[in-house]
Write an enzyme that holds these catalytic residues in place. Structure first.
Site, PDB file in Angstrom:
ATOM      1  N   SER A 138     -17.754  -2.284  16.526  1.00  0.00           N
ATOM      2  CA  SER A 138     -15.948  -2.425  16.256  1.00  0.00           C
ATOM      3  C   SER A 138     -15.572  -1.633  16.003  1.00  0.00           C
ATOM      4  CB  SER A 138     -16.413  -3.982  16.327  1.00  0.00           C
ATOM      5  OG  SER A 138     -14.808  -4.771  16.191  1.00  0.00           O
ATOM      6  N   TYR A 151     -15.879  -9.540   8.916  1.00  0.00           N
ATOM      7  CA  TYR A 151     -16.108  -8.937  10.228  1.00  0.00           C
ATOM      8  C   TYR A 151     -16.738  -7.698  10.118  1.00  0.00           C
ATOM      9  CZ  TYR A 151     -16.692  -7.767  15.302  1.00  0.00           C
ATOM     10  OH  TYR A 151     -17.670  -7.833  16.985  1.00  0.00           O
TER      11      TYR A 151
END
Length: 246
Positions: A138, A151
């Site tokens: 990501s 995250y």
């Protein structure tokens, strides 16, 4: 015809990518938790042109099953040409801040499980002396931001692990593609306040992934503009960055 293993196959990006692989006449092996969704996907992918679709119920956090599950997939397929790792969760940052258990659970799903799977898959492909590992990381891993640093740190761990893995496996003829999506309209992001101009659809990300695999790309930012967005964020001085609400 390619033999393609997809882990986290029922995620929106994975499903969109699987449809493109099916149109190319691939043989697909799907791993995910939801049996009903897997059954539905398998039927759809066969209609779209997949030569065959095999699926197994699999929880990435069941570490005891990692080796046997991947070995079974490798045996069934003969050779794994592409393994796409696409599972993940976008946990509640505020809950993580108040609970170490929640933080570690999110890190396990988004980082530790992926690293475990990659370790076994790397050895399988190294013995094949061919193949590609495609891993969805990501843009959140490019810099720790207060809005999602749990995250983001998990994805940063995955990215760094893959960078080392790529260098190791290059000598064996195995490639590693790191995929860094930006904000994607998926069930995982449902309910979040997102800037509309920066939101992409799973189908566009899937097209970018298939294209990147075709040309042997090392790192894919998708859509393309996220490379420049994150370059700007990554180069902000710390004294300024820490005052921003990103």
């Amino acid at each position: 015809m390619q033999n393609i293993l997809i882990i986290g196959a029922t995620s929106a990006i994975a499903e969109a990518t699987a449809r493109l692989f099916a149109q190319q006449g691939a043989k697909l092996y799907l791993l995910a938790r939801n049996k009903a969704r897997l059954e539905s996907m398998a039927a759809d992918l066969k209609i779209r042109g997949a030569v065959s679709v095999t699926y197994k119920i699999f929880d990435v956090n069941d570490f005891a099953r990692h080796e046997d599950t991947l070995d079974d997939a490798a045996q069934a397929m003969g050779v794994i040409d592409i393994a796409l790792i696409a599972h993940g969760t976008l946990g509640d940052q505020k809950q993580c801040e108040s609970s170490s258990e929640e933080t570690l659970a999110e890190f396990q799903t988004n980082a530790t499980s992926t690293i475990s799977l990659l370790t076994r898959l790397a050895n399988i492909m190294e013995s094949q002396k061919k193949g590609t590992l495609a891993v969805i990381s990501s843009v959140a891993g490019d810099r720790g931001r207060p809005s999602n640093y749990v995250y983001g740190s998990a994805k940063a761990a995955v990215t760094t692990f893959c960078e080392g893995l790529r260098a190791r496996l290059f000598k064996a003829g195995v490639h590693v593609l790191i995929i860094k999506p930006g904000i994607v309209n998926t069930p995982m992001t449902e309910g979040l306040s997102m800037p509309a101009p920066l939101v992409s659809q799973p189908e566009q990300v899937a097209k970018d992934i298939v294209k990147a695999l075709g040309v042997g790309k090392d790192v894919l930012y998708t859509p393309w503009y996220w490379r420049y967005v994150m370059t700007g964020i990554s180069h902000l001085p710390a004294r300024i960055f820490k005052k921003m609400n990103l």
